[in-house]
Motif scaffolding. Structure first.
Motif, PDB file in Angstrom:
ATOM      1  N   THR A  14     -84.428 -56.567  71.352  1.00 48.69           N
ATOM      2  CA  THR A  14     -83.834 -56.852  72.652  1.00 48.69           C
ATOM      3  C   THR A  14     -84.577 -57.966  73.409  1.00 48.69           C
ATOM      4  N   GLN A  15     -85.400 -58.712  72.685  1.00 49.71           N
ATOM      5  CA  GLN A  15     -86.124 -59.814  73.301  1.00 49.71           C
ATOM      6  C   GLN A  15     -85.567 -61.154  72.823  1.00 49.71           C
ATOM      7  N   HIS A  51     -79.465 -58.313  71.949  1.00 50.00           N
ATOM      8  CA  HIS A  51     -79.568 -57.549  70.713  1.00 50.00           C
ATOM      9  C   HIS A  51     -79.368 -58.493  69.526  1.00 50.00           C
ATOM     10  N   ALA A  99     -84.189 -53.438  62.061  1.00 47.20           N
ATOM     11  CA  ALA A  99     -85.065 -52.652  62.933  1.00 47.20           C
ATOM     12  C   ALA A  99     -86.375 -52.300  62.251  1.00 47.20           C
ATOM     13  N   THR A 153     -90.937 -57.584  66.295  1.00 48.85           N
ATOM     14  CA  THR A 153     -90.729 -57.564  67.746  1.00 48.85           C
ATOM     15  C   THR A 153     -89.444 -56.799  68.036  1.00 48.85           C
ATOM     16  N   PRO A 154     -89.280 -56.267  69.258  1.00 48.89           N
ATOM     17  CA  PRO A 154     -88.049 -55.537  69.600  1.00 48.89           C
ATOM     18  C   PRO A 154     -86.809 -56.413  69.454  1.00 48.89           C
TER      19      PRO A 154
END
Length: 380
Positions: free
Chosen positions: A375-376, A351, A367, A372-373
Motif C-alpha cells: 500500500t506504499q 495497492h 504479499a 515493503t507493504p
C-alpha cells in the motif's frame, strides 16, 4: 598633589636647562584629570654695538591634555576622531516593519598607533520618535552597545518617523566623543493575503475549502483582525450554483448560510469558506475572489476552480522499468500519484499487483515476496 607635581616639574626643567634637552618627563599625573601645559622658550643673546646681554622669553600655551589610565598616550589625532553611518536597511528613506533591520556605523581617523587607550571604545545607540519620545533599546536584543544596531522584525511601528543616534567615546575619557545620526520613516504595510485550497480541479462530490487564516496585517495583527468577504462567479459570468440546486449570493459572508458556509462564523468572520459547487462534463470553471479589509486598507486575491461531474480519478504512473531484470537482484518499483481534489484523511489507498504474462508463467505471491507493504508508493 599639586605642590609635589610642581616640585618635580621644576626639577625636570632645571635638569633640561643644564643638559640642553628640549623634552621633559612628567610624573605623578592623576588618571582622568585634565592639565594645560605652557611651553617656555628662554634664551640669551648679545645685542649689537657692544650692548649688554639681554634675556628673551617667549611663552606659547598649548591646548588641554587629558590624562588616561594605564599611562596611554592621547594626541591631537584623537580629537580628529569621526563617526558616520556606513550602511543601513533604509530604502528611499523608509524601513519596513516586517523585516529585520540594521544600521551600521563606522569610525573615521582612528589610528591605534597614534591614539591609544587600553580601555577601548564605548558605543551607545539611542532612538526617538516625535510621539513616544525615547524608545528603549535592549543591548541583548538590539546590540545597541556595538557599531551595528539590530532591529528585530516588527520592532518598529508603522506610520512613524524615527531618529536614531550613535555616540562613540573613549572609555575613561567621555570628553573624547563623537556622534552620528540617521532619520527614516516606517510606512504603512499592506495586508498580506494567503489563501490555501484554490486553483484546483475537483469532482462535484467534494467540498471546496478555501482557508485564508494564515493571512496577516503587515502593521500588526493576524487574520482575525480583518473583515472578510468572498465572491463567486460561474462560467460566462453566470451566478454560482451549489450541488443542492441553489444559486449562491454574489457576495458570500459569514451570514450567507446554505451550501456556502464559513467555518469560523462564530467569531463573526469568514476566513475559512467551504462550498459545494455543481460540476459538469469536461468541467465547469468558477472564479472566486477573496477580499479582506481593515480600516483604510484593502486587498483581494482571485482564484479559480474547475468542477467535474461526479468523481475524478487520480493520476497514477510507474517509473520506467527496464524490460529485463536479474532475478537474483532486488527490484524496486516506484509509483507516483496525483489527486486533483481534496480527500478526507485516510480515504486514499494504494495497492500493487503483479500479473504474469503468458500461460507458462507461474503465479506470484506478491504479499510473500515483497519487502515493503503493498500500500506504499514504493514496492521492493
Amino acid at each position: 598633589f599639586y605642590a609635589e607635581f610642581e616640585r618635580r616639574f621644576r626639577a625636570e626643567l632645571a635638569e633640561a636647562a643644564v643638559t640642553g634637552r628640549n623634552d621633559i618627563t612628567l610624573h605623578g599625573l592623576v588618571p582622568g584629570s585634565v592639565i594645560a601645559l605652557t611651553t617656555i622658550l628662554w634664551y640669551s643673546a648679545h645685542l649689537q654695538d657692544g650692548a649688554a646681554p639681554a634675556d628673551f622669553v617667549h611663552i606659547a600655551e598649548t591646548a588641554p591634555i587629558t590624562i588616561f589610565q594605564d599611562d596611554p598616550v592621547l594626541c591631537a589625532q584623537c580629537t580628529l576622531l569621526g563617526l558616520h553611518i556606513a550602511g543601513s536597511t533604509v530604502v528611499n528613506g523608509s524601513m519596513r516593519r516586517p523585516s529585520r533591520n540594521q544600521v551600521i556605523a563606522q569610525l573615521d581617523g582612528l589610528d591605534s598607533t597614534m591614539c591609544v587607550n587600553t580601555m577601548g571604545m564605548s558605543f551607545r545607540w539611542a532612538m526617538h520618535t516625535a510621539a513616544a519620545g525615547s524608545v528603549a533599546l535592549d543591548p541583548a536584543v538590539t546590540k545597541s552597545d556595538t557599531l551595528r544596531l539590530n532591529l528585530p522584525k516588527k520592532f518598529l511601528e508603522t506610520n512613524t518617523e524615527y531618529l536614531i543616534q550613535i555616540s562613540a567615546s573613549m572609555t575613561g575619557a567621555p570628553e573624547v566623543e563623537h556622534s552620528a545620526s540617521l532619520s527614516f520613516r516606517v510606512d504603512i504595510e499592506p495586508l498580506m493575503l494567503l489563501v490555501a485550497g484554490g486553483n484546483v480541479e475537483m469532482g462535484s462530490h467534494a467540498t471546496l475549502r478555501l482557508d485564508a487564516s494564515e493571512s496577516y496585517d503587515g502593521n500588526g495583527g493576524g487574520a482575525a483582525t480583518m473583515s472578510w468577504a468572498w465572491a463567486c462567479t460561474g462560467p460566462d459570468w453566470t451566478p454560482c450554483r451549489s450541488t443542492d440546486g441553489k444559486t449562491l449570493p454574489s457576495v458570500i459572508t459569514a451570514s450567507s448560510g446554505g451550501s456556502a458556509w464559513c467555518e469560523d462564523s462564530a467569531e463573526g468572520s469568514c476566513m475559512v469558506l467551504s462550498i459545494n459547487l455543481v460540476g459538469g462534463l469536461g468541467g465547469l470553471r468558477y472564479a472566486i475572489t477573496c477580499s479582506a479589509t481593515k480600516g483604510m486598507l484593502a486587498v483581494e486575491e482571485k482564484l479559480w476552480v474547475v468542477v467535474h461531474a461526479g468523481r475524478m480519478s487520480p493520476v497514477l504512473a510507474i517509473s520506467p522499468l527496464s524490460a529485463k531484470v536479474n532475478s537474483e537482484l532486488t527490484t524496486t518499483l516506484r509509483g507516483s500519484t496525483r489527486f486533483n481534489e481534496a480527500a478526507p484523511q485516510g480515504s486514499r489507498w494504494l495497492h500493487w499487483e503483479v500479473t504474469p504474462e503468458g500461460s507458462s508463467a507461474g503465479a506470484i505471491d506478491l504479499a510473500a515476496e515483497a519487502l515493503t507493504p503493498l500500500t506504499q508508493e514504493t514496492l521492493v
